[in-house]
Design a protein around this motif. Structure first.
Motif, PDB file in Angstrom:
ATOM      1  N   TRP A 129       0.821  -1.214   0.000  1.00 21.39           N
ATOM      2  CA  TRP A 129       0.000   0.000   0.000  1.00 21.39           C
ATOM      3  C   TRP A 129       0.855   1.265   0.000  1.00 21.39           C
ATOM      4  O   TRP A 129       0.331   2.371  -0.179  1.00 21.39           O
ATOM      5  N   GLN A 130       2.166   1.122   0.181  1.00 19.06           N
ATOM      6  CA  GLN A 130       3.062   2.272   0.145  1.00 19.06           C
ATOM      7  C   GLN A 130       3.682   2.494  -1.235  1.00 19.06           C
ATOM      8  O   GLN A 130       4.477   3.412  -1.400  1.00 19.06           O
ATOM      9  N   CYS A 138      -6.467   0.440  -9.522  1.00 21.70           N
ATOM     10  CA  CYS A 138      -7.566   0.546  -8.571  1.00 21.70           C
ATOM     11  C   CYS A 138      -8.898   0.594  -9.311  1.00 21.70           C
ATOM     12  O   CYS A 138      -8.963   0.969 -10.486  1.00 21.70           O
ATOM     13  N   ARG A 155     -13.730   4.845  -1.656  1.00 22.96           N
ATOM     14  CA  ARG A 155     -12.955   3.688  -1.197  1.00 22.96           C
ATOM     15  C   ARG A 155     -12.722   2.769  -2.389  1.00 22.96           C
ATOM     16  O   ARG A 155     -13.652   2.159  -2.907  1.00 22.96           O
ATOM     17  N   CYS A 158      -7.495  -1.776  -4.632  1.00 26.84           N
ATOM     18  CA  CYS A 158      -6.306  -1.684  -5.480  1.00 26.84           C
ATOM     19  C   CYS A 158      -5.570  -3.015  -5.493  1.00 26.84           C
ATOM     20  O   CYS A 158      -5.541  -3.730  -4.495  1.00 26.84           O
ATOM     21  N   LYS A 174      -7.973   1.614  -0.476  1.00 25.91           N
ATOM     22  CA  LYS A 174      -7.337   2.923  -0.413  1.00 25.91           C
ATOM     23  C   LYS A 174      -8.367   4.000  -0.740  1.00 25.91           C
ATOM     24  O   LYS A 174      -9.232   3.807  -1.593  1.00 25.91           O
TER      25      LYS A 174
END
Length: 247
Positions: A129-130, A138, A155, A158, A174
């Motif tokens: 997620w980084q 997504c 929301r 992804c 995400k």
């Protein structure tokens, strides 16, 4: 007198016999001991009841399914070249965030590859997620407004691209800004607003029928509404009625 003596001895003899018989019964060797014995055990001795009623469990093999990731994994290739979804890696607790690091990995079950069972992979020390937005895709809903103040978020689910290595789950939620488009062009809307804005052509093009009819029957608000729409469309404040972005 002799008869009376014989009768006395006979009574004593009967008392002795009765005492001995009671003593034999109490010792557990008589017929009364059957009351304390197990009737099923006695019946099993004579073969009327089987000694064991245990039924062995059936040896039916359990059905094993194929994991869904197997169809995405190439076979007969080097293990170190497998896609990230086809391998599992141990956490490198000594890695520094954002820096390249070496991780010890191995192929997942039922994945066939060539090479050692355990191999090393070079990847950046960061969770999925980084990753930067270019490394994952997504979902893109069409039910949020892109032109709003403040900007709306949605929301999204992804998924990391196939060739990108990262730590943690490769699918993650995400919060993203609404960034979908309905196919409306900003240049077309601005051109219509400048040339035919007095007839509401710009509002009709953007799907705003009520505003378009209002401009049409008021001759563009005597020119004032037309001028205001040119400015609002030019700065992007007025957009498509469906809430999407210009292309």
């Amino acid at each position: 007198m002799a008869a009376l003596a014989a009768v006395g001895w006979l009574k004593r003899l009967c008392s002795v016999v009765l005492f001995l018989s009671q003593l034999y019964v109490l010792s557990g060797r008589g017929s009364l001991s059957l009351e304390h014995s197990d009737p099923q055990a006695q019946l099993s001795e004579v073969g009327l009841i089987p000694r064991s009623t245990h039924v062995p469990p059936s040896n039916i093999p359990e059905a094993t399914g194929t994991p869904p990731y197997v169809i995405l994994c190439p076979s007969n290739g080097p293990c170190s070249r497998l896609p990230p979804a086809c391998m599992s890696c141990k956490t490198n607790n000594s890695c520094i965030y954002g820096k390249p690091a070496i991780f010890e990995c191995q192929a997942k079950p039922q994945v066939h590859c060539i090479g050692p069972e355990t191999f090393a992979i070079n990847m950046t020390c960061q969770f999925c997620w980084q990753l930067p937005p270019s490394d994952y895709t997504c979902s893109n809903p069409t039910n949020c407004k892109t032109v709003s103040c403040p900007r709306e978020r949605y929301r999204a689910n992804c998924t990391v691209r196939d060739h990108i290595h990262c730590l943690g789950n490769r699918t993650f939620p995400k919060m993203l800004y609404c960034n979908w488009t309905g196919g409306y062009k900003w240049s077309t809307a601005l051109a219509l607003s400048i040339t035919l804005g007095g007839f509401g052509a710009d509002r009709f093009y953007l799907g705003q029928w009520r505003e378009g009819l209002g401009k049409l029957f008021s001759f563009g608000g005597l020119g004032i509404w037309t001028l205001i729409d040119v400015l609002l469309i030019g700065v992007g404040y007025v957009g498509p009625a469906d809430g999407s972005l210009y292309i």
